[in-house]
Design an enzyme around this catalytic site. Structure first.
Site, PDB file in Angstrom:
ATOM      1  N   ASN A 109       0.811  -1.385   0.045  1.00 45.33           N
ATOM      2  CA  ASN A 109       0.174  -0.180   0.126  1.00 45.33           C
ATOM      3  C   ASN A 109       0.862   1.102  -0.164  1.00 45.33           C
ATOM      4  OD1 ASN A 109      -1.680   2.202   0.680  1.00 45.33           O
ATOM      5  ND2 ASN A 109      -2.612   1.018   2.204  1.00 45.33           N
ATOM      6  N   LYS A 127       3.010   0.904   3.274  1.00 45.45           N
ATOM      7  CA  LYS A 127       2.549  -0.105   4.211  1.00 45.45           C
ATOM      8  C   LYS A 127       2.660  -1.434   3.549  1.00 45.45           C
ATOM      9  CE  LYS A 127      -1.130  -0.167   7.454  1.00 45.45           C
ATOM     10  NZ  LYS A 127      -2.479   0.218   7.575  1.00 45.45           N
ATOM     11  N   ARG A 150      -2.682  -1.800  -3.386  1.00 43.33           N
ATOM     12  CA  ARG A 150      -3.806  -0.894  -3.166  1.00 43.33           C
ATOM     13  C   ARG A 150      -3.567   0.209  -4.232  1.00 43.33           C
ATOM     14  NH1 ARG A 150      -4.552   3.968   0.948  1.00 43.33           N
ATOM     15  NH2 ARG A 150      -6.414   4.659   0.420  1.00 43.33           N
ATOM     16  N   HIS A 207     -12.008   4.851  -0.206  1.00 39.73           N
ATOM     17  CA  HIS A 207     -12.167   3.661   1.174  1.00 39.73           C
ATOM     18  C   HIS A 207     -12.928   2.695   0.790  1.00 39.73           C
ATOM     19  CE1 HIS A 207     -11.247   7.580   3.914  1.00 39.73           C
ATOM     20  NE2 HIS A 207     -10.199   6.925   3.978  1.00 39.73           N
ATOM     21  N   HIS A 249     -16.111   5.213   7.894  1.00 38.22           N
ATOM     22  CA  HIS A 249     -14.571   5.099   7.884  1.00 38.22           C
ATOM     23  C   HIS A 249     -13.873   6.439   8.477  1.00 38.22           C
ATOM     24  CE1 HIS A 249     -10.753   3.450   6.790  1.00 38.22           C
ATOM     25  NE2 HIS A 249     -10.606   4.639   6.744  1.00 38.22           N
ATOM     26  N   ASN A 309      -7.446   9.215   9.259  1.00 34.26           N
ATOM     27  CA  ASN A 309      -7.040  10.514   8.798  1.00 34.26           C
ATOM     28  C   ASN A 309      -7.752  10.983   7.804  1.00 34.26           C
ATOM     29  OD1 ASN A 309      -4.775  10.867  10.651  1.00 34.26           O
ATOM     30  ND2 ASN A 309      -3.351   9.451   9.525  1.00 34.26           N
ATOM     31  N   ARG A 349      -8.240  17.826   6.527  1.00 31.77           N
ATOM     32  CA  ARG A 349      -9.110  18.433   5.411  1.00 31.77           C
ATOM     33  C   ARG A 349     -10.397  18.636   5.834  1.00 31.77           C
ATOM     34  NH1 ARG A 349      -8.697  12.524   2.194  1.00 31.77           N
ATOM     35  NH2 ARG A 349      -6.768  12.141   3.430  1.00 31.77           N
ATOM     36  N   CYS A 365      -6.874  12.923  16.930  1.00 33.01           N
ATOM     37  CA  CYS A 365      -7.837  12.965  17.428  1.00 33.01           C
ATOM     38  C   CYS A 365      -7.827  12.853  18.822  1.00 33.01           C
ATOM     39  CB  CYS A 365      -8.804  11.728  16.857  1.00 33.01           C
ATOM     40  SG  CYS A 365     -10.412  11.744  17.535  1.00 33.01           S
ATOM     41  N   GLU A 424     -12.900   3.302  15.482  1.00 33.38           N
ATOM     42  CA  GLU A 424     -12.785   1.929  16.257  1.00 33.38           C
ATOM     43  C   GLU A 424     -12.367   2.404  17.613  1.00 33.38           C
ATOM     44  OE1 GLU A 424      -9.596  -0.390  14.074  1.00 33.38           O
ATOM     45  OE2 GLU A 424     -10.874  -0.069  12.132  1.00 33.38           O
ATOM     46  N   GLU A 435      -8.155  -3.608   5.418  1.00 33.79           N
ATOM     47  CA  GLU A 435      -8.078  -3.408   3.867  1.00 33.79           C
ATOM     48  C   GLU A 435      -6.941  -4.629   3.376  1.00 33.79           C
ATOM     49  OE1 GLU A 435      -7.691   0.661   5.157  1.00 33.79           O
ATOM     50  OE2 GLU A 435      -8.623   1.070   3.242  1.00 33.79           O
TER      51      GLU A 435
HETATM   52  P1  AMP Z   1      -5.890   5.786  10.657  1.00 34.87           P
HETATM   53  O1  AMP Z   1      -6.087   6.749   9.471  1.00 34.87           O
HETATM   54  O2  AMP Z   1      -7.303   4.613  10.612  1.00 34.87           O
HETATM   55  O3  AMP Z   1      -4.974   4.933  11.055  1.00 34.87           O
HETATM   56  O4  AMP Z   1      -6.461   6.723  11.935  1.00 34.87           O
HETATM   57  C1  AMP Z   1      -5.776   7.615  12.406  1.00 34.87           C
HETATM   58  C2  AMP Z   1      -6.573   8.547  13.432  1.00 34.87           C
HETATM   59  O5  AMP Z   1      -7.266   7.645  14.422  1.00 34.87           O
HETATM   60  C3  AMP Z   1      -5.835   9.598  14.074  1.00 34.87           C
HETATM   61  O6  AMP Z   1      -6.723  10.779  13.866  1.00 34.87           O
HETATM   62  C4  AMP Z   1      -5.946   9.324  15.656  1.00 34.87           C
HETATM   63  O7  AMP Z   1      -5.834  10.244  16.503  1.00 34.87           O
HETATM   64  C5  AMP Z   1      -7.073   8.327  15.758  1.00 34.87           C
HETATM   65  N1  AMP Z   1      -6.987   7.510  16.922  1.00 34.87           N
HETATM   66  C6  AMP Z   1      -6.136   6.566  16.895  1.00 34.87           C
HETATM   67  N2  AMP Z   1      -6.225   6.013  18.357  1.00 34.87           N
HETATM   68  C7  AMP Z   1      -7.288   6.597  19.050  1.00 34.87           C
HETATM   69  C8  AMP Z   1      -7.655   6.621  20.237  1.00 34.87           C
HETATM   70  N3  AMP Z   1      -7.481   5.617  21.024  1.00 34.87           N
HETATM   71  N4  AMP Z   1      -8.682   7.443  20.417  1.00 34.87           N
HETATM   72  C9  AMP Z   1      -9.000   8.406  19.704  1.00 34.87           C
HETATM   73  N5  AMP Z   1      -8.669   8.622  18.287  1.00 34.87           N
HETATM   74  C10 AMP Z   1      -7.748   7.614  17.920  1.00 34.87           C
END
Ligand code: AMP
Length: 399
Positions: free
Chosen positions: A10, A17, A89, A178, A206, A209, A239, A282, A332, A384
């Site tokens: 990916n 990745k 991907r 996605h 979904h 980021n 964004r 987040c 999640e 994915e």
């Molecule tokens: P991803 O692109 O799916 O890896 O998601 C990244 C986002 O998930 C970032 O904004 C992280 O801050 C958020 N994230 C990961 N772990 C947590 C958590 N325990 N609580 C809140 N947000 C999280």
């Protein structure tokens, strides 16, 4: 039959990745990430046999250097002999692809042609494909497109109200992204809830980021929030999501922004980061919110309000709802965001189980509504890589 493994690649704009997975059961033999490619501090991290490793990559290492490093690792650990295919991907498949494809010269040409719609991603994906072809010339290479799952959207959902010639001559329309994730988690939800495959209505959020929402009717995407590019729709980390297109005139004519400035601002300086003036992450936003930080609170409120509005909008194409699925790093893990979104939509009549929602934090997936709730909300971790692995293994048998 001997063990069958798939190498999953990916390539992001500055990252790679990767995983070597067992195509039968999804076991991950090797997983890792090369990041900050094309910078002076590029690294490769990987996990193999339960142990974690991290190495620096050469100065300015690009995707090819990262893949060559990965191939050396695969050979060193004697993983190559069971690999039957490489799954890639690919972000944008335009209107060319409604499903995954074995990569031929024609498929490569179509991915190249679509690169103008995804200038940050498709060229990186192509580099990955070329490097993998050079390293494994005898293996089938399979492209799995982020856009393919959404090719089932009806015309009234994917066309913008713009001059029709822009669509006919230049392919300007909603594509959605996605797709692999929306496809995977909606199928898992239908399975978990024993919903009939030919009769269900699911909304998937979904939230990572990048964030997007998808309306899925009887297993197919009927609408989704991202558009021509992954900038449209709900609020994301950096964004903006939807804005008034008139903003472009205002910024360029009144404030002297160039087109590039506007694009940078909308893609990299907006969203949670733009409103909070704190972070796009987040976790940081939530910590600040719990400490009473005013702009972090506002950022979360806007994020959740806009997300709830987008979910409610999909009751139109679905004419009802059986299940809402949260996935991605935020979906999640953030019980705070899930609770706020579900509260905005409480008029739908679902009964949220606050304890189950809290417990669903940290990868503890499952249903977060009560047993008697008329609509089910669930947390399902996306995978994915596993989807790419399965598609690559299936198509490799047909070569
Ligand atoms: P991803 O692109 O799916 O890896 O998601 C990244 C986002 O998930 C970032 O904004 C992280 O801050 C958020 N994230 C990961 N772990 C947590 C958590 N325990 N609580 C809140 N947000 C999280």
């Amino acid at each position: 039959m001997s063990v069958q493994h798939v190498l999953v690649l990916n390539c992001g704009s500055s990252s790679l990745k990767f995983a070597v997975m067992n195509a039968e059961n999804g076991e991950e033999l090797l997983t890792g990430l090369a990041e900050r490619l094309l910078n002076d501090d590029a690294t490769i991290k990987y996990k193999i046999d339960g142990s974690k490793h991290q190495n620096a990559l050469p100065y300015n290492a690009d995707h090819k250097v990262a893949i060559d490093t990965l191939v050396a690792l695969i050979n060193e650990r004697a993983l190559a002999e069971n690999i039957i295919a490489v799954g890639h991907r690919v972000v944008h498949g335009g209107e060319h692809f409604t499903g995954s494809q074995v990569i031929t010269n024609e498929v490569l040409a179509a991915i190249e042609q679509t690169a103008q719609l995804a200038p940050l991603h498709n060229p990186a994906n192509l580099t990955g494909i070329e490097a993998a072809q050079a390293a494994f010339p005898a293996l089938p290479q399979v492209a799995v497109f982020d856009t393919a799952f959404h090719q089932t959207m009806p015309k009234h959902a994917y066309l913008y109200a713009l001059p029709y010639s822009l669509y006919k001559e230049h392919g300007v329309r909603r594509y959605g992204f996605h797709g692999t994730s929306h496809n995977f988690v909606s199928a898992e939800a239908a399975k978990a809830l024993a919903l009939p495959t030919d009769e269900h209505r699911i909304i998937t959020a979904h939230l990572g980021n990048g964030c997007s929402v998808c309306a899925i009717k009887n297993g197919v995407s009927v609408d989704t929030s991202m558009g021509l590019t992954p900038l449209e729709g709900v609020v994301m980390g950096t964004r903006s999501g939807d804005i008034d297109p008139g903003l472009f005139d205002f910024l360029t004519a009144q404030l002297g922004y160039s087109a590039e400035d506007v694009s940078t601002m909308l893609n990299k300086q907006s969203g949670l980061l733009g409103i909070s003036e704190l972070s796009n992450d987040c976790r940081t936003i939530e910590e600040a919110y719990l400490d009473g930080h005013e702009q972090a609170t506002l950022a979360l409120d806007i994020f959740c309000y806009r997300l709830a509005k987008q979910i409610a909008a999909y009751l139109v194409p679905l004419s009802g709802l059986d299940a809402l699925v949260f996935t991605g790093g935020i979906g999640e893990n953030s019980d705070i965001i899930r609770a706020k979104v579900l509260a905005h939509l409480s008029f739908l009549g679902w009964q949220v189980d606050a304890q189950k929602n809290t417990d669903a934090r940290f990868g503890n997936a499952g249903i977060i509504t009560t047993d008697s709730s008329p609509i089910t909300a669930l947390v399902i971790p996306t995978n994915e890589e596993w989807m790419i692995c399965q598609d690559a293994a299936r198509l490799a048998q047909e070569v």
